[in-house]
Design a protein around this motif. Sequence first.
Motif, short mmCIF file in Angstrom:
data_model
loop_
_atom_site.label_atom_id
_atom_site.label_comp_id
_atom_site.label_asym_id
_atom_site.label_seq_id
_atom_site.Cartn_x
_atom_site.Cartn_y
_atom_site.Cartn_z
N UNK A 55 0.67 -0.77 0.34
CA UNK A 55 -0.17 0.16 0.00
C UNK A 55 0.63 1.56 -0.15
N UNK A 56 1.67 1.48 0.40
CA UNK A 56 2.59 2.28 0.97
C UNK A 56 3.43 2.26 -0.43
N UNK A 57 4.19 1.62 -1.38
CA UNK A 57 4.79 1.53 -1.93
C UNK A 57 3.80 2.47 -3.63
N UNK A 58 2.41 2.12 -3.65
CA UNK A 58 1.67 2.36 -4.52
C UNK A 58 1.17 3.20 -4.28
N UNK A 59 0.97 3.98 -3.23
CA UNK A 59 0.77 4.97 -2.46
C UNK A 59 1.69 6.84 -3.67
N UNK A 60 2.79 6.10 -3.87
CA UNK A 60 3.70 7.04 -4.65
C UNK A 60 4.09 7.16 -5.73
N UNK A 61 3.39 5.90 -6.59
CA UNK A 61 2.70 5.93 -7.68
C UNK A 61 1.28 6.50 -8.08
N UNK A 62 0.46 6.87 -6.69
CA UNK A 62 -1.05 7.39 -7.29
C UNK A 62 -2.21 6.48 -7.32
N UNK A 63 -2.28 4.70 -6.83
CA UNK A 63 -2.87 4.05 -6.69
C UNK A 63 -3.01 3.87 -5.17
N UNK A 64 -4.07 4.16 -4.59
CA UNK A 64 -4.96 4.02 -3.35
C UNK A 64 -5.79 2.64 -2.80
N UNK A 65 -4.90 2.14 -1.89
CA UNK A 65 -5.27 0.26 -1.99
C UNK A 65 -5.75 0.27 -0.58
N UNK A 66 -7.21 0.00 -0.64
CA UNK A 66 -7.61 -0.26 0.94
C UNK A 66 -7.40 -1.67 1.52
N UNK A 67 -6.53 -2.37 2.66
CA UNK A 67 -6.15 -3.40 3.54
C UNK A 67 -7.18 -3.62 4.12
N UNK A 68 -7.89 -4.84 4.45
CA UNK A 68 -8.54 -5.89 4.84
C UNK A 68 -7.90 -7.16 5.53
N UNK A 69 -7.61 -6.68 6.89
CA UNK A 69 -7.87 -8.49 7.63
C UNK A 69 -8.82 -9.15 7.50
N UNK A 70 -8.96 -10.69 6.44
CA UNK A 70 -10.03 -11.69 6.93
C UNK A 70 -9.54 -12.66 7.75
N UNK A 71 -9.43 -12.61 8.89
CA UNK A 71 -9.56 -13.45 10.07
C UNK A 71 -9.78 -14.82 10.40
N UNK A 72 -11.48 -14.35 9.84
CA UNK A 72 -12.06 -16.04 9.39
C UNK A 72 -12.58 -16.87 8.35
N UNK A 73 -11.85 -17.58 7.86
CA UNK A 73 -11.53 -17.83 6.14
C UNK A 73 -12.91 -18.77 6.46
N UNK A 74 -13.75 -18.87 7.71
CA UNK A 74 -15.54 -18.99 7.35
C UNK A 74 -16.13 -19.57 8.81
N UNK A 75 -16.75 -19.27 8.44
CA UNK A 75 -17.82 -18.36 7.74
C UNK A 75 -17.77 -17.29 7.20
N UNK A 76 -17.70 -15.84 6.55
CA UNK A 76 -17.41 -15.06 6.02
C UNK A 76 -18.63 -14.37 6.40
N UNK A 77 -18.94 -13.40 6.19
CA UNK A 77 -20.07 -12.51 6.51
C UNK A 77 -20.02 -11.36 5.37
N UNK A 78 -20.81 -12.35 4.27
CA UNK A 78 -21.11 -12.42 2.91
C UNK A 78 -21.43 -10.83 2.68
N UNK A 79 -22.34 -10.49 2.72
CA UNK A 79 -22.56 -9.11 2.74
C UNK A 79 -21.31 -8.14 3.00
N UNK A 80 -20.65 -7.97 4.26
CA UNK A 80 -19.29 -7.46 4.03
C UNK A 80 -18.80 -7.27 3.49
#
Lengths: 272, 312
Positions: B208-233
Motif C-alpha cells: 500500500x505504501x509503495x503504490x501510494x507513491x505511484x498514485x494508487x490507493x489500496x484498501x487493506x482488509x484482514x480476513x481472520x475468519x476464513x469460514x464463515x464469512x460475512x457475505x454482505x460485508x
Amino acid sequence: MKAQYEIELIQRKARIMRKNIVLMLKTDKGHLGGSMSITDIVASLYFGVMNFDPKDPRKKDRDRFILSKGHSVLAQYAALIELGLMPADLLDTLKSLGSPLQGHPDMKLFPGIEANTGALGQGLSLANGIALAARLDREDFYIYVIVGDGELSEGQNWEAVMASAHYKLNHVIAFIDNNALQATGPIQRRFNTQPYLQKFLGFGWNAYEIDGHSVPEILQAVENAKMSTDKPTAIIAHTVKGKGVSFAENNPAFHHNNMTPEQYEQALKELM
Amino acid sequence: MKLGKAPRIAYGEELLELAKKNQDIVALDADLSKSTMTCLIEEHFPERFFEMSIAEQNMVATAAGMALKGKIPFVNSFAVFLTGRAFDQIRQSVAYPVTNVKLCGSSSGFSDFGDGATHQSIEDLALMRALPNMIVLSPVDEIETREMVKFMVAHKGPVYIRLDRNETPIILDQDYRFVLGEPTLIKPGTDVTIFGTGQMVSLSLNVRERLEKEGVSCEIVNIGTIKPMKRDAIIALAEKTGAVVTVEEHNVYGGLGSAIAETLMKTKVPIVPIGVKDRFGQSAKTYPELLVEYGLTEDAVCEAVKEVLAVK
C-alpha cells in the motif's frame, strides 16, 4: 451371577431384537450378518449389564456403549426401540430420507446413540476420550465398545489400544466381534488380523475368549473385566455372522445383501 | 511495524490463562508440545494435559470422546499433520457429530521453513473449509490470536485455527475485539481492496505504501475468519473499490482466494489471487527466501494490483 430367569429374559430380548432387525431390513440391502453376530452381546449389555435408563438416556453417570463397527447399528436400534426409547413404527423407516435410523448411527438424531461411528477404527479412541474425561470428573461408569474383527486392520485401533493401556483405562471394556468374515470373505484368507488374544495381552490389556452367543459367558466376562484395577479388557467373542437366520449364517454374502421375499418370510419364521 | 510475539506463543499463553479459569479445558498433543506451546498447560495443569504421542488419528478421536463427556479439548500438532493425517477423524468424529473440539494447527504455511514440504501446510485451510460445521480461523498477529482463543473457548462446536510459528508484526490495536466472520478494515483506500490473512497482511501494508507513491490507493482488509464469512460485508468492501486482490500463504486452490471468489461470484468485481501456485514447498535457510521462491512478495502483489486495475 445372574439368576436363570434374568438370563432367559436377555435371551428372549435378543430373539425379539433379531426379529426386529429382519423387520427393519425387509428385502432391502443392509448389514444383516454383522448385526446378527453382535445381537447377544448388545442384548446382554442393555438388558443385563449397563446402568442405562431409557427414560433419561443422557443421565450423567450412565454407562456408555460405543459401537465402533457402526454398520451393525441395526442391533442397537433394535435394543433401543425395545427399551422404548423410540416408537416401534420407526422400524419401517430405516435408511429413509429424514429418518433417525441412519445407515450408520447419528447421535444427533437418535437418543441413546453415544457417537457417530461407521468410519471404521474410531470407537476405541472415542471410548478412551470418554474414559479420560470421566476420570478427571471422578466418575466411575464403564464404557463398552464393540469392535469388528475385520475392523482391527484399521491402524487407529492399535494407536488407541496403546493409549488405553498407557493411561490404565480399566473402565474401557471392548468386545471383539470375532465372526471371522469381512465384506469380501473369510478374514484369515482376505487379510489376517489374528491372533487377537496374544495381541491384546502383548499390548498390556486383559483379554478373554468367550462364546459371543452365550449370555452367561458374556455376563461372566464383563464381571471379570470389572475386577481389573489398572488395565482395559478385551473380550474376544467368537460369533457367527448372520446368527439366527439359517441361510445367512457364516455366509459372507449377507455382510450387506438383501433377502429375497421368500428368504424374508423364512427368516421371520425361524425367529418366531 | 512493530514485531509481536509468534501466534503459537500467544496461543499457548492465552490458553493457559483461560485454563486457569475454566476447568473443562484440556490439551492433547502429539509429541510437539514444546513447539505448539501446550507445554505451558502441561507445566501448570499436568492432569489436564494428555501426551497422545505420534498418533494424530487416535488423538483427534480421543478428543472427540472427551468432548462427548463435556470437556473442551484443544488438539495440537503441526497444521499439516493435524489436518492431513487425521482428516477422516476430524470429519467423522468432530465435524459431522459437531463435537466441541478445538483443532490447533501450528507451524502453518511456510513458517517451518527449514523442515521442507513434509512439514509445511499449504492446504489446511482448503481441507478444513470443505467440512460442514467447521469454523476456520487464521489470525493476523498475537492480538488477534489471543482474541480467537477466547472465542474458541466460548463457542460450542468445532473450530480450526492455523498458527504461525514465527514472530509476526502487530497489525491490530490492543482494544481489538474479534467478531466471527467479520472482515477488519486495516487501512482505507479507494482503487483496490486487498484481502489478506496471516503474515500476508503486513506485506500488503508495505505494498500500500509503495503504490501510494505511484498514485494508487489500496484498501487493506484482514480476513481472520476464513469460514464463515460475512457475505454482505465482503461484497460491500469489494464493490466500494471495484477491484480485489487476495493474498495468502496457502495454495491458491481452496483457501482465502477461493473463499473470496465464491463470495463475490455474483458481483462484477474482478479478483486476482496471490498464493502458492499449486506447488509443494521445500527447505530454505530463511523464511523470506521461501516467500520469494513461491511468489509471495511485495512485487508480486504490486503486479496483481496493476493487473486487476487494468480490467476494472
